[in-house]
Design a protein around this motif. Structure first.
Motif, PDB file in Angstrom:
ATOM      1  N   PHE A  97       0.871  -1.165   0.000  1.00 36.74           N
ATOM      2  CA  PHE A  97       0.000   0.000   0.000  1.00 36.74           C
ATOM      3  C   PHE A  97       0.909   1.215   0.000  1.00 36.74           C
ATOM      4  N   PHE A  98       0.534   2.308   0.647  1.00 36.68           N
ATOM      5  CA  PHE A  98       1.319   3.535   0.468  1.00 36.68           C
ATOM      6  C   PHE A  98       2.693   3.528   1.130  1.00 36.68           C
ATOM      7  N   ASP A  99       2.945   2.594   2.065  1.00 33.35           N
ATOM      8  CA  ASP A  99       4.302   2.526   2.628  1.00 33.35           C
ATOM      9  C   ASP A  99       5.329   2.130   1.560  1.00 33.35           C
ATOM     10  N   SER A 100       4.884   1.354   0.580  1.00 28.01           N
ATOM     11  CA  SER A 100       5.771   1.019  -0.537  1.00 28.01           C
ATOM     12  C   SER A 100       6.170   2.271  -1.304  1.00 28.01           C
ATOM     13  N   ARG A 109      13.956   6.579  -4.810  1.00 31.91           N
ATOM     14  CA  ARG A 109      13.965   7.465  -5.986  1.00 31.91           C
ATOM     15  C   ARG A 109      14.354   8.896  -5.611  1.00 31.91           C
ATOM     16  N   GLY A 110      14.344   9.179  -4.329  1.00 31.30           N
ATOM     17  CA  GLY A 110      14.773  10.505  -3.884  1.00 31.30           C
ATOM     18  C   GLY A 110      13.767  11.612  -4.124  1.00 31.30           C
ATOM     19  N   LEU A 111      12.480  11.267  -4.217  1.00 36.50           N
ATOM     20  CA  LEU A 111      11.473  12.296  -4.465  1.00 36.50           C
ATOM     21  C   LEU A 111      11.076  13.054  -3.200  1.00 36.50           C
ATOM     22  N   GLY A 112      11.489  12.540  -2.048  1.00 36.44           N
ATOM     23  CA  GLY A 112      11.230  13.252  -0.798  1.00 36.44           C
ATOM     24  C   GLY A 112       9.898  12.879  -0.175  1.00 36.44           C
ATOM     25  N   ASP A 117       4.041  11.931   0.904  1.00 37.13           N
ATOM     26  CA  ASP A 117       3.032  11.864   1.971  1.00 37.13           C
ATOM     27  C   ASP A 117       1.758  12.609   1.583  1.00 37.13           C
ATOM     28  N   PHE A 118       1.925  13.764   0.934  1.00 35.77           N
ATOM     29  CA  PHE A 118       0.752  14.516   0.496  1.00 35.77           C
ATOM     30  C   PHE A 118      -0.068  13.709  -0.506  1.00 35.77           C
ATOM     31  N   GLY A 126      -7.255   9.969   2.878  1.00 40.34           N
ATOM     32  CA  GLY A 126      -6.888   9.828   4.281  1.00 40.34           C
ATOM     33  C   GLY A 126      -7.006   8.428   4.859  1.00 40.34           C
ATOM     34  N   LEU A 127      -7.292   7.427   4.025  1.00 43.95           N
ATOM     35  CA  LEU A 127      -7.413   6.049   4.528  1.00 43.95           C
ATOM     36  C   LEU A 127      -6.039   5.505   4.922  1.00 43.95           C
ATOM     37  N   THR A 128      -5.949   4.922   6.131  1.00 39.61           N
ATOM     38  CA  THR A 128      -4.699   4.370   6.655  1.00 39.61           C
ATOM     39  C   THR A 128      -4.927   2.930   7.104  1.00 39.61           C
TER      40      THR A 128
END
Length: 205
Positions: A97-100, A109-112, A117-118, A126-128
């Motif tokens: 999921f988003f942790d990947s 990839r260094g995108l920061g 996170d945004f 906002g689903l976690t």
């Protein structure tokens, strides 16, 4: 009966798939409704995006393009599959999921983290996850496990240094309370006992 959102994370070769199969089997035996999905993919639109993302022919793909494609697939699966299943009281098991995205695109990839996170919050509204199992494994060991499994996809082909950065990103993220770090070098049976205990502890409440 409330739903439960469980995600499995880790570099390729860390053993996620085996544990997902064991959990799915136990939930089925217990008669607990569940949905098993993967990222990217899990929907007709998401699977088409997955093909683009993992195709080695797309080696010129820019990192920001990659990030946005992952988020697009995620937005679709959240609205089409995950939220409806949770509303029905089902257990949702998601392979990544988003942790990947944090580990692969944010760190490796260094995108920061700020942008990632945004976009993670925006694409999911906002689903976690309720519980995330992070399978931690040395990148060389993971590569050895993957060897012979078939042709590498575009991300697997990035090499050991890339996977080392991904692992570091995961471990940095693991400070969140919902994330349970699993030593992926332990036996599958021992690992599953820990997962089973954590899941049934929540389901029994």
């Amino acid at each position: 009966m409330s739903g439960l959102f469980v995600t499995f994370e880790g570099i390729d070769g860390s053993g996620k798939s085996t544990q997902i199969e064991m959990l799915s089997s136990d939930l089925e035996k217990a008669g607990r409704p569940f949905v098993l999905i993967r990222e990217p993919g899990g929907t007709e639109i998401g699977e088409k995006i997955r093909t683009i993302l993992l195709d080695k022919a797309n080696s010129k793909m820019h990192a920001r393009t990659e990030l946005l494609l992952y988020e697009a697939a995620r937005a679709q699966i959240v609205e089409e599959k995950i939220r409806p299943a949770l509303a029905e009281g089902k257990v949702v098991i998601c392979d990544r999921f988003f942790d990947s995205t944090v580990a692969y695109q944010g760190y490796a990839r260094g995108l920061g983290l700020e942008a990632v996170d945004f976009l993670n919050r925006w694409s999911t509204s906002g689903l976690t996850p309720d519980i995330t199992f992070l399978f931690d494994l040395d990148e060389r060991t993971a590569y050895g496990r993957r060897h012979g499994r078939g042709e590498e996809d575009r991300l697997e082909a990035e090499g050991l240094n890339f996977m080392k950065k991904v692992r570091e990103g995961y471990l940095e993220r693991s400070k969140e309370d919902r994330i349970r770090v699993i030593d992926a070098e332990e036996t599958p049976e021992l690992i599953y006992e820990k997962i089973k205990q954590a899941i049934w502890e929540v389901l029994g409440k």
